[in-house]
Enzyme design. Sequence first.
Site, PDB file in Angstrom:
ATOM      1  N   HIS A  94     -21.534  37.826   2.010  1.00  0.00           N
ATOM      2  CA  HIS A  94     -20.392  37.142   1.396  1.00  0.00           C
ATOM      3  C   HIS A  94     -19.098  37.383   2.175  1.00  0.00           C
ATOM      4  O   HIS A  94     -18.132  36.654   2.002  1.00  0.00           O
ATOM      5  CB  HIS A  94     -20.236  37.606  -0.050  1.00  0.00           C
ATOM      6  CG  HIS A  94     -19.623  36.599  -0.961  1.00  0.00           C
ATOM      7  ND1 HIS A  94     -19.861  35.237  -0.878  1.00  0.00           N
ATOM      8  CD2 HIS A  94     -18.773  36.750  -2.016  1.00  0.00           C
ATOM      9  CE1 HIS A  94     -19.189  34.615  -1.829  1.00  0.00           C
ATOM     10  NE2 HIS A  94     -18.512  35.507  -2.526  1.00  0.00           N
ATOM     11  N   ASN A 102     -12.147  34.451  -5.333  1.00  0.00           N
ATOM     12  CA  ASN A 102     -11.778  33.357  -6.239  1.00  0.00           C
ATOM     13  C   ASN A 102     -10.278  33.093  -6.318  1.00  0.00           C
ATOM     14  O   ASN A 102      -9.860  32.131  -6.948  1.00  0.00           O
ATOM     15  CB  ASN A 102     -12.350  33.607  -7.643  1.00  0.00           C
ATOM     16  CG  ASN A 102     -11.840  34.891  -8.258  1.00  0.00           C
ATOM     17  OD1 ASN A 102     -11.279  35.736  -7.582  1.00  0.00           O
ATOM     18  ND2 ASN A 102     -12.065  35.037  -9.543  1.00  0.00           N
ATOM     19  N   TYR A 141      -9.467  38.924  -3.465  1.00  0.00           N
ATOM     20  CA  TYR A 141     -10.819  38.582  -3.891  1.00  0.00           C
ATOM     21  C   TYR A 141     -11.012  37.081  -3.720  1.00  0.00           C
ATOM     22  O   TYR A 141     -10.077  36.295  -3.750  1.00  0.00           O
ATOM     23  CB  TYR A 141     -11.155  39.054  -5.311  1.00  0.00           C
ATOM     24  CG  TYR A 141     -11.310  40.551  -5.374  1.00  0.00           C
ATOM     25  CD1 TYR A 141     -12.489  41.158  -4.970  1.00  0.00           C
ATOM     26  CD2 TYR A 141     -10.260  41.359  -5.790  1.00  0.00           C
ATOM     27  CE1 TYR A 141     -12.635  42.531  -4.995  1.00  0.00           C
ATOM     28  CE2 TYR A 141     -10.398  42.740  -5.818  1.00  0.00           C
ATOM     29  CZ  TYR A 141     -11.583  43.316  -5.420  1.00  0.00           C
ATOM     30  OH  TYR A 141     -11.718  44.668  -5.428  1.00  0.00           O
ATOM     31  N   TYR A 186     -18.058  45.888   0.172  1.00  0.00           N
ATOM     32  CA  TYR A 186     -18.338  44.515   0.606  1.00  0.00           C
ATOM     33  C   TYR A 186     -18.413  44.375   2.125  1.00  0.00           C
ATOM     34  O   TYR A 186     -18.773  43.315   2.629  1.00  0.00           O
ATOM     35  CB  TYR A 186     -17.257  43.565   0.073  1.00  0.00           C
ATOM     36  CG  TYR A 186     -17.152  43.554  -1.426  1.00  0.00           C
ATOM     37  CD1 TYR A 186     -18.142  42.986  -2.209  1.00  0.00           C
ATOM     38  CD2 TYR A 186     -16.055  44.121  -2.063  1.00  0.00           C
ATOM     39  CE1 TYR A 186     -18.048  42.979  -3.592  1.00  0.00           C
ATOM     40  CE2 TYR A 186     -15.949  44.116  -3.449  1.00  0.00           C
ATOM     41  CZ  TYR A 186     -16.952  43.544  -4.201  1.00  0.00           C
ATOM     42  OH  TYR A 186     -16.859  43.540  -5.573  1.00  0.00           O
TER      43      TYR A 186
END
Length: 186
Positions: free
Chosen positions: A19, A63, A61, A14
């Site tokens: 993001h 969420n 993460y 990532y």
Amino acid sequence: MRFVIGLGNPGAKYTHTRHNAGFDVTDRLAAFFQVTLRKRCLRLYKRSSVSGGLVVQPLTYMNKSGEIIKYLGIEDASQVAVVCDNMDLAVGGLRIRKGGGSSGQKGLDSISQALGTPDFIRIYIGVGRPSEGTPVVDHVLQVEKDPQKAESYNQTLELAVKACQRFLEGESVEVLQRDFNRKGIL
């Protein structure tokens, strides 16, 4: 104490993706203050104390980003600025605002729930919409490849660092909006 929370996902795959704009800004902010974001509590978050506050990267993460709010005991939403990507802004766009909806951004949802209010400051980094036929997930989990857009995106990250610095030094959201909000390139 003020808190700048950069949203992103942990892990090498990532790194520097659209993001992870929040992680990129907080990494640069820590470098500006010449501090290192250190892991605390075994994978829950990385943090470092800086002038007037704390720079934080939740490592749970996206969420589950709100878990850091509970862990740190943050109660005053006005002392929190969250940095994240935003597809509704063109690449290179920067928008600072207080409160509002999440537009489906799970990290913002999680933080709103943890604080009990959506009335925290958001620093949105424009990443633009995916091209036709490209799934949203593929778009946000890629690095910007277009040279012009990559340069504009990089400049926006630097502006966001300056905005975060001034937030930590006590600047009001209204002044930050006046000085830093801008549209991106299409």
